[in-house]
Design a protein around this motif. Sequence first.
Motif, PDB file in Angstrom:
ATOM      1  N   PRO A   5      30.127  37.229  31.700  1.00 54.89           N
ATOM      2  CA  PRO A   5      29.651  35.966  32.283  1.00 54.89           C
ATOM      3  C   PRO A   5      30.442  35.548  33.506  1.00 54.89           C
ATOM      4  CG  PRO A   5      30.555  35.606  30.067  1.00 54.89           C
ATOM      5  CD  PRO A   5      30.578  37.067  30.311  1.00 54.89           C
ATOM      6  N   ASP A   6      31.726  35.864  33.499  1.00 53.47           N
ATOM      7  CA  ASP A   6      32.516  35.462  34.654  1.00 53.47           C
ATOM      8  C   ASP A   6      32.111  36.246  35.892  1.00 53.47           C
ATOM      9  OD1 ASP A   6      34.595  33.589  35.330  1.00 53.47           O
ATOM     10  OD2 ASP A   6      35.707  35.361  35.988  1.00 53.47           O
ATOM     11  N   GLU A  52      29.200  37.372  36.464  1.00 52.45           N
ATOM     12  CA  GLU A  52      27.953  36.796  36.952  1.00 52.45           C
ATOM     13  C   GLU A  52      28.228  35.537  37.756  1.00 52.45           C
ATOM     14  OE1 GLU A  52      24.993  35.810  34.021  1.00 52.45           O
ATOM     15  OE2 GLU A  52      23.891  34.688  35.536  1.00 52.45           O
ATOM     16  N   TYR A  53      29.134  34.716  37.256  1.00 53.49           N
ATOM     17  CA  TYR A  53      29.443  33.469  37.960  1.00 53.49           C
ATOM     18  C   TYR A  53      30.002  33.757  39.347  1.00 53.49           C
ATOM     19  CZ  TYR A  53      31.535  28.978  38.978  1.00 53.49           C
ATOM     20  OH  TYR A  53      31.881  27.801  39.577  1.00 53.49           O
ATOM     21  N   ARG A  54      30.897  34.743  39.402  1.00 51.80           N
ATOM     22  CA  ARG A  54      31.515  35.061  40.702  1.00 51.80           C
ATOM     23  C   ARG A  54      30.462  35.599  41.667  1.00 51.80           C
ATOM     24  NH1 ARG A  54      35.413  31.819  40.344  1.00 51.80           N
ATOM     25  NH2 ARG A  54      36.235  31.952  38.227  1.00 51.80           N
ATOM     26  N   ARG A 110      27.344  34.919  41.698  1.00 52.62           N
ATOM     27  CA  ARG A 110      26.551  33.783  42.147  1.00 52.62           C
ATOM     28  C   ARG A 110      27.299  32.953  43.180  1.00 52.62           C
ATOM     29  NH1 ARG A 110      22.096  32.297  39.198  1.00 52.62           N
ATOM     30  NH2 ARG A 110      21.701  33.588  37.374  1.00 52.62           N
ATOM     31  N   GLN A 146      26.120  32.208  46.884  1.00 55.18           N
ATOM     32  CA  GLN A 146      25.966  30.839  47.393  1.00 55.18           C
ATOM     33  C   GLN A 146      26.621  30.709  48.770  1.00 55.18           C
ATOM     34  OE1 GLN A 146      27.207  27.632  44.649  1.00 55.18           O
ATOM     35  NE2 GLN A 146      28.119  26.686  46.445  1.00 55.18           N
ATOM     36  N   GLU A 147      27.817  31.262  48.885  1.00 55.38           N
ATOM     37  CA  GLU A 147      28.495  31.200  50.188  1.00 55.38           C
ATOM     38  C   GLU A 147      27.737  32.050  51.218  1.00 55.38           C
ATOM     39  OE1 GLU A 147      30.984  29.132  50.637  1.00 55.38           O
ATOM     40  OE2 GLU A 147      30.767  28.608  48.521  1.00 55.38           O
ATOM     41  N   LEU A 152      35.312  34.403  53.389  1.00 59.01           N
ATOM     42  CA  LEU A 152      35.659  33.023  53.073  1.00 59.01           C
ATOM     43  C   LEU A 152      36.578  32.960  51.861  1.00 59.01           C
ATOM     44  CD1 LEU A 152      32.305  31.073  53.419  1.00 59.01           C
ATOM     45  CD2 LEU A 152      34.266  31.006  54.919  1.00 59.01           C
ATOM     46  N   ARG A 153      36.408  33.883  50.954  1.00 58.05           N
ATOM     47  CA  ARG A 153      37.225  33.908  49.735  1.00 58.05           C
ATOM     48  C   ARG A 153      38.446  34.810  49.916  1.00 58.05           C
ATOM     49  NH1 ARG A 153      35.674  29.959  48.058  1.00 58.05           N
ATOM     50  NH2 ARG A 153      33.757  29.496  46.938  1.00 58.05           N
TER      51      ARG A 153
END
Lengths: 540, 668
Positions: free
Chosen positions: A31-32, A34-36, A38, A42-43, A67-68
């Motif tokens: 899940p993490d 997937e979150y990353r 996403r 988004q960016e 950016l990250r």
Amino acid sequence: MSIVPKETIEVIAQSIGITNLSPEAALMLAPDVEYRVREIMQEAIKCMRHSKRTTLTASDVDGALNLRNLEPIYGFGSGGPIRFRKAIGHPDLFYTDDREVDFKDVIEAPLPKAPLDTEIVCHWLAIEGVQPAIPENAPLEVIRAPAENQIYQQKDGPLIDIRLPVKHVLSKELQLYFQKIAELTLSKSNPSLFKEALVSLASDSGLHPLVPYFTNFIADEVSRGLNDFLLLFNLMHVVRSLLQNPHIHIEPYLHQLMPSVVTCLVSRKLGNRFADNHWDLRDFTANLVALICKRFGNTYITLQSRLTKTLVNALLDPKKALTQHYGAIQGLAALGHNVVRLLVLSNLEPYLSLLEPELDAEKQKNQMKSYEAWRVYGAILRAAGLCIHDRLKIFPTLPSPSPSFPSKGKGKVISTEPNKRKLGVDSSENRSPHKRLIATDGSDGGPSPMQVDRPTGDANPPQNSVRPSSSEQASDGNAPESRNAKEKDGSKGRAITRKAILDQIWKDDLDSGRLLVKLHQLYGDRILPFIPSTEMSLFL
Amino acid sequence: MDPEQVDEFVMGYLKKKGFNNAAKQLQEALHHNNGGTFNSTDYHNDPELTKLIRSFSQSENDPTRYRDGYSKLRSWAYNSLDLYKHELLRVMYPVFIHCYMDLVGKGHTQEARAFFNSFRKDHEMIHLRDLQKLEGVLVPSHLEEMEFARSLRQSKVNIKICQYSYDLLLQYLHRTESTLMLGIINEHINFQVYSGQPNSSSDDIDAVTIVGSFQETADHINQKEIQWGLLEDSLEDRLEKTGSLLSDSEKGQGESKDGDVDDSKKRSNEIGKQGSSLKKLKKDKAGNATAKVARQETSIVSPAPRVKPELALPVMSTDVEESILEDLRNRVQLSSVAMPSVSFYTFVNTHNGLNCASISHDGSLVAGGFSDSSIKVWDMAKIGQAGSGALQGESDTNDQNVGPNGRRNYTLLLGHSGPVYSATFSPPGDFVLSSSADTTIRLWSTQLNANLVCYKGHNYPVWDVQFSPFGHYFASCSHDRTARIWSMDRVQPLRIMAGHLSDVDCVQWHPNCNYIATGSSDKTVRLWDVQTGECVRIFIGHRSMVLSLAMSPDGRYMASGDEDGTIMMWDLSTARCITPLMGHNSCVWSLSYSGEGSLLASGSADCTVKLWDVTSSTKLTKAEEKNGNTNRLRSLRTFPTKSTPVHALRFSRRNLLFAAGALSKPAS
């Protein structure tokens, strides 16, 4: 659960060298991940928006990674879309095709063409709120009616229904364009440029607002410049280009356009110099007329009937000049075989008898007139010939009864061949074989030094007149013809027996058979080249 | 324990957030009381209460409760009376997202995902973007990390609802004992109950305003006073004066101008000091101006209030001023019947690299910022009249820009080390500012064709930069969630505006230079006081990131365009949306007001330029209030381009509309 299955995590872990990843850890990571993903997307979408784009590219993702403070993903910067391929046997597995490239190949490959440099093109998107119909703008569906405005008005105040006058705004560009085209048409000095202009006229999408101006211009110039052959020709070219342009909605202007066109077809005099090849113009215009009828005949039912009426009137009026007759015949011929059959062939006999005196070069003192007469004769022969050719073509090919006749027929054709060549060069006409033959026949009796065929030319017309009933009678020493005539009679007989056996279906064919006979009576051998060999063998 | 105490306890429990522990404690307490001698009958005598308590203990920690509760509530809401349905349905969205986040927060990832997927369809139409964001939240820690989720959790949603709908909802919740839903609703929704009939469903723009605690601060901020009037003694004023005094001698005009110049010189000398004598002088001047205005009441319908500049504004040279006045005098009056002409600059062969385009105030210069870090500036006057003799001399001097190949007809400005996201021309067109992903802003001279200054200060890509209407100052905004004010002569920012919850995507100056507006990915637009650096307005209403802003020339209204294609017109003084302008179906890249503020032009990624009649939309609001009918479509014209997304728009001072965009191949 998460979109990213734990197997993916395991595979990724293996690929970077972690072999002892516990399933629980993978399950927790999924899940993490997937979150990353996403988050990065988004960016990346933000980067895409700021690049004023609506499609996400690899560079946007790189920007988001940047950016990250992450390393960008290398190998996708080419700009082109990445092509994913499906792995065979795995429904949801994709990979990118990454071929190995040999350095040598890269170095030895010729340099690609330098890409075009960025430029700015300026155009009017709207002029005082109205979009000019220029090629740079999106094509308008139809001319915008004031409907939109009205609706707007109605919305505001339901009681008031103001119909605004339709304002016709012509942009500066269009005005210039029109001027330029008009100049080119009138000047006649720069044929290559005029050709370009015609191409532009035939293809530009934004010319619709100019159509009324063009029709007006054409009508004016035609009525004014009947003596100027080249101008007329240019104008007809303009008409054709306008007709060809798919973006132009020319229908409402046809009624203005047609008189000019018909004028160019059947006018007594087109151009004032002797050298003006007004025949060509008439031919060209005839095709134009046919084009118009073909395109708009469905919507304007009366169009063709009115046109043919005009033409037939011109043809049958003996007071009209031969040039006018010629134009009328060409016009009718271009309209199709049915028209020819119905309108020309029915009037053929009286007309030919009318024409006959003119054809005789000896009787006819005026050489010019005689030439014209032969021209007309040729045209009418061609029209009739093509018509009969077309009629005969629909016959089923029957086994040819004897091989000798076709060969005879061929012989006949060949016999005219050298003659035709010569003439073809003379009149510098580039036409289809059929046409060429006609040209030969047509200019037979003309003023050109045409001694070869003269005897036939002289001999045939009297034949026609003398021979009212029997075809055999009149064959004065022209052996192949008499034989053909005999054969033809035979075929007629056969056809009649067939009629008895077969049915009413054949009536039509029979009619054509009769027609052929009649034509042959009228024209003699000259009709033969039009008849396909098998049919000829059947009928003649 | 007496019954009052118990009641209090239960009430406190209901209010409490940590729901489970409290339930356990209550249970324990019950056990104790059962064992005890006194007052236990109270519970047993009150069957409803015990039932309630039972239901807590039974269903504790069961993820299916959320699903059941929500689906029941949903079907009830859908089957309710038509008149009240839309109000009740409004409640569903906050309940939905909070159910989901509760599930995630308790670690039921799988159930949360299943729940989300089964009901997301209901809300996709309005809240698609939020849902897409929330979809990724799968682990409790994400809830903390993601500021959107956090702000949702911490704040309340305001929902306007009529008395009857509210009663219906409460009755339902009590009757079905769906305490879970009741808890969520109590916790996250703040009902603003009003008496009377329910509103028509169309005006739900301010019926649901999310972010409650945020809303309070927003309301608080929006109480502040702002001076939206134009600057006193602006050029427009002068034009009006000169227009009326045209018959007067030139001498008088010249005198007044000299006075102005002196005045502004003084102003620039006494930066920040604001001597009282100066103020007096200004007051005199203002008095003078108002007197003059009063004299020509016929020409000016409603003189907007005038304000003083809080910044020391640069002095304008007289010939520049002259040319501007000349332009203003020649301005075409536009209205819904007199449409502007639109000149379109199409970039060709950009190879998908054009990130931004900018047009100078007179439309003669066009700049493009590219993803290959370059900026290219075209002089359209030169291109347009390449052969004309009048400009020949000028172009000769500028021939050095032409590259070695002699073919290039633009000026290439190289210096950035990342994609250029924005470029802006100074009002006279002598400078260009550009912002880039390399976190810097660069100042270029169009006369020298060289980089003059590099402004470093932002920590992340700078999305947008804009010159102030008078030049010298400029504002920038960045991924670092700040907007900054700079002046050309300092390499450090003068002000930093912080407060947005996400990237600041666009920035725009107020015509009087005292404020800047910023649009952000947090879907709000904020107005900042340049002098104090404080946020003075928050405009809430957009449903996706704000991409473009424009201020009306009278300083009263603001337009903002978002990613979905919605344009909103805001009244600056009330911070309320006058009307949303719907029509575009893709990102609105650019907005521009016509010179006198009657028309708004919008350029979008859907390859159209639209013109909106904004005079009617501002006027009709009163009529609308009376009639109650909302006629939102006030689009006047749509000009489709041939597959060219419109990147930039600018009304020139003479009201000619310039538009620019890169030709893109239509997707086949």
